[in-house]
Design a protein around this motif. Sequence first.
Motif, mmCIF file in Angstrom:
data_model
loop_
_atom_site.group_PDB
_atom_site.id
_atom_site.type_symbol
_atom_site.label_atom_id
_atom_site.label_comp_id
_atom_site.label_asym_id
_atom_site.label_seq_id
_atom_site.Cartn_x
_atom_site.Cartn_y
_atom_site.Cartn_z
ATOM 1 N N ALA A 51 0.827 -1.206 0.000
ATOM 2 C CA ALA A 51 0.000 0.000 0.000
ATOM 3 C C ALA A 51 0.862 1.257 0.000
ATOM 4 O O ALA A 51 0.545 2.238 -0.665
ATOM 5 C CB ALA A 51 -0.921 -0.006 1.216
ATOM 6 N N ALA A 52 1.953 1.216 0.718
ATOM 7 C CA ALA A 52 2.814 2.402 0.805
ATOM 8 C C ALA A 52 3.435 2.756 -0.533
ATOM 9 O O ALA A 52 3.657 3.930 -0.834
ATOM 10 C CB ALA A 52 3.904 2.179 1.851
ATOM 11 N N SER A 53 3.695 1.742 -1.364
ATOM 12 C CA SER A 53 4.349 2.013 -2.640
ATOM 13 C C SER A 53 3.366 2.362 -3.758
ATOM 14 O O SER A 53 3.798 2.725 -4.852
ATOM 15 C CB SER A 53 5.190 0.804 -3.059
ATOM 16 O OG SER A 53 4.338 -0.302 -3.304
ATOM 17 N N ALA A 54 2.078 2.254 -3.509
ATOM 18 C CA ALA A 54 1.085 2.566 -4.546
ATOM 19 C C ALA A 54 1.114 4.064 -4.857
ATOM 20 O O ALA A 54 1.227 4.900 -3.963
ATOM 21 C CB ALA A 54 -0.308 2.152 -4.086
ATOM 22 N N ARG A 55 1.020 4.371 -6.145
ATOM 23 C CA ARG A 55 1.005 5.771 -6.588
ATOM 24 C C ARG A 55 -0.402 6.077 -7.098
ATOM 25 O O ARG A 55 -0.864 5.475 -8.059
ATOM 26 C CB ARG A 55 2.040 5.987 -7.680
ATOM 27 C CG ARG A 55 3.456 5.667 -7.237
ATOM 28 C CD ARG A 55 4.417 5.622 -8.385
ATOM 29 N NE ARG A 55 3.988 4.575 -9.319
ATOM 30 C CZ ARG A 55 4.493 4.394 -10.519
ATOM 31 N NH1 ARG A 55 5.448 5.178 -10.944
ATOM 32 N NH2 ARG A 55 4.068 3.434 -11.304
ATOM 33 N N GLY A 83 -3.053 3.069 3.781
ATOM 34 C CA GLY A 83 -1.614 2.927 3.958
ATOM 35 C C GLY A 83 -0.765 3.548 2.872
ATOM 36 O O GLY A 83 0.455 3.378 2.863
ATOM 37 N N VAL A 84 -1.370 4.265 1.939
ATOM 38 C CA VAL A 84 -0.604 4.908 0.869
ATOM 39 C C VAL A 84 0.162 6.094 1.452
ATOM 40 O O VAL A 84 -0.398 6.879 2.232
ATOM 41 C CB VAL A 84 -1.534 5.372 -0.274
ATOM 42 C CG1 VAL A 84 -0.748 6.092 -1.356
ATOM 43 C CG2 VAL A 84 -2.306 4.203 -0.845
ATOM 44 N N ASP A 85 1.428 6.212 1.105
ATOM 45 C CA ASP A 85 2.219 7.361 1.559
ATOM 46 C C ASP A 85 1.658 8.651 0.975
ATOM 47 O O ASP A 85 1.251 8.691 -0.192
ATOM 48 C CB ASP A 85 3.682 7.225 1.127
ATOM 49 C CG ASP A 85 4.428 6.188 1.940
ATOM 50 O OD1 ASP A 85 3.979 5.852 3.043
ATOM 51 O OD2 ASP A 85 5.480 5.726 1.447
#
Length: 118
Positions: A51-55, A83-85
């Motif tokens: 989720a963190a790496s999803a753009r 959880g997306v940055d």
Amino acid sequence: MARFTTSVVALVAVLPASTGFVHAPSRPPLAAPLFDANAVNDVDFKTPEGAASARIGIIKTKWNPKIVDTLADGAKQACLDAGVDADNIFETKVPGAWELPSAARFLALSGRVDAIVC
């Protein structure tokens, strides 16, 4: 003028290829498959790393800011909750609803995002 154009077209159609006239190449397919080697094929929201790496790209209109901004803020908050940055969420504005499909297409073709919210 129409008579002259018809005569020229008929003349070109009759001339053999050896005269130097080149036929136009066939048109490319309208919807060619796109492939970006850097694109993520599968985003897994079940793991924090996935989720963190999803753009995510969010495109909104300028036309009705009270409603549209509230919807865009909700979409951004849902991405953050998943959880997306925050750095991986891209927001842009277009003048109205008419421009949304073109903006989404350009953003998709850029390969900079994994998902688009309009």
